[in-house]
Design a protein around this motif. Structure first.
Motif, short mmCIF file in Angstrom:
data_model
loop_
_atom_site.label_atom_id
_atom_site.label_comp_id
_atom_site.label_asym_id
_atom_site.label_seq_id
_atom_site.Cartn_x
_atom_site.Cartn_y
_atom_site.Cartn_z
N MET A 134 0.78 -1.14 0.08
CA MET A 134 -0.04 -0.02 -0.02
C MET A 134 0.72 1.22 0.16
N THR A 135 0.54 2.24 -0.70
CA THR A 135 1.07 3.57 -0.81
C THR A 135 0.14 4.58 -0.64
N GLN A 136 0.23 5.64 0.45
CA GLN A 136 -0.67 6.74 0.61
C GLN A 136 0.18 7.86 0.66
N GLU A 137 -0.31 8.99 0.06
CA GLU A 137 0.04 10.29 0.09
C GLU A 137 -0.87 11.31 0.66
N SER A 138 -0.48 12.18 1.70
CA SER A 138 -1.15 13.33 1.96
C SER A 138 -0.50 14.60 1.77
N GLN A 139 -1.16 15.70 1.29
CA GLN A 139 -0.74 16.78 0.88
C GLN A 139 -1.37 18.27 1.18
N ILE A 140 -0.59 19.32 1.66
CA ILE A 140 -1.36 20.46 2.05
C ILE A 140 -0.78 21.85 1.20
N GLY A 141 -1.62 22.64 0.68
CA GLY A 141 -1.23 23.70 -0.24
C GLY A 141 -2.14 23.70 -1.36
N GLU A 142 -2.24 24.92 -1.90
CA GLU A 142 -3.13 25.18 -2.95
C GLU A 142 -2.82 24.26 -4.24
N PRO A 143 -1.54 23.91 -4.36
CA PRO A 143 -1.35 22.95 -5.79
C PRO A 143 -2.30 21.48 -5.24
N ALA A 144 -2.02 21.25 -3.94
CA ALA A 144 -2.50 19.95 -3.54
C ALA A 144 -4.19 19.97 -3.81
N ALA A 145 -4.95 21.07 -3.49
CA ALA A 145 -6.23 21.25 -3.44
C ALA A 145 -6.59 21.02 -5.02
N ARG A 146 -5.68 21.65 -5.91
CA ARG A 146 -6.00 21.48 -7.33
C ARG A 146 -6.00 20.20 -7.88
N LEU A 147 -5.01 19.84 -7.45
CA LEU A 147 -4.58 17.90 -7.65
C LEU A 147 -6.03 17.10 -7.30
N ALA A 148 -6.46 17.53 -6.15
CA ALA A 148 -7.46 16.71 -5.63
C ALA A 148 -8.97 16.68 -6.44
N THR A 149 -8.99 17.80 -7.20
CA THR A 149 -10.12 17.75 -8.10
C THR A 149 -9.85 17.59 -9.67
N ALA A 150 -8.69 17.44 -9.62
CA ALA A 150 -8.58 17.01 -11.24
C ALA A 150 -8.99 15.80 -11.56
#
Length: 183
Positions: A134-150
């Protein structure tokens, strides 16, 4: 019959999934390979490019290609500039416990470019001669928020390529086309 418990990623509070701007989880369960085989490919960053085409410009830690807690290494992925990563966790798998590998990184810049990342791996034996990766990644920041909805989710697809390539490398199979090539 008792239900076996599977291991989980150990998250720093700051990166707890569901509280960050982006979170992705990928998992694969495979028969007839060992956690030792997976660990030998995963923990040796000099092997990453042979099975994961979405990374390059790898710089090994001073201690060598096998990652250890406290090591600093660099690599580029998803077209980002070279990331400087700190190994937060590196525990080899063993009888009765999962292997764990995790690193953190951050990119500076203005608010539109700033991002903090925690990427973690877990490998463990399961009953029936199976291995869970298993691999998981958690991100903080505006670029991360944009990635989350792509759509499609390039991080989800890229990490699946990493998992699939890792298993194919262990099995001696050709890596072939990646999910990201079709996006």
């Amino acid at each position: 019959m008792s239900t076996p418990t599977q291991s989980a990623i150990i998250w720093p509070d700051k990166f707890l999934p569901g509280t960050t701007d982006n979170f992705v989880s990928n998992e694969i369960i495979v028969k007839d390979i060992t956690v030792t085989q997976i660990w030998e490919q995963l923990n040796d960053i000099s092997k990453w490019q042979s099975y994961y085409r979405n990374c390059d410009q790898i710089t090994e830690p001073k201690t060598g290609p096998r990652l250890q807690k406290g090591d600093v290494f660099k690599f580029s992925t998803f077209g980002l500039p070279v990331l400087t990563c700190l190994v937060e966790e590196a525990v080899s798998p063993g009888p009765g416990h999962a292997g764990r590998l995790a690193w953190s990184t951050r990119l500076g810049g203005d608010t539109n470019e700033k991002i903090e990342v925690y990427h973690a791996w877990l490998v463990e034996d399961l009953e029936g001669n199976r291995v869970r990766v298993m691999t998981q990644e958690s991100q903080i920041g505006e670029p991360a928020a944009r990635l989350a909805t792509a759509k499609p989710n390039r991080m989800l697809l890229g990490h699946q390529d990493w998992l699939d390539g890792l298993v194919k490398a262990v099995k001696g199979e050709e890596i072939g086309e990646t999910n990201l090539e079709s996006v």
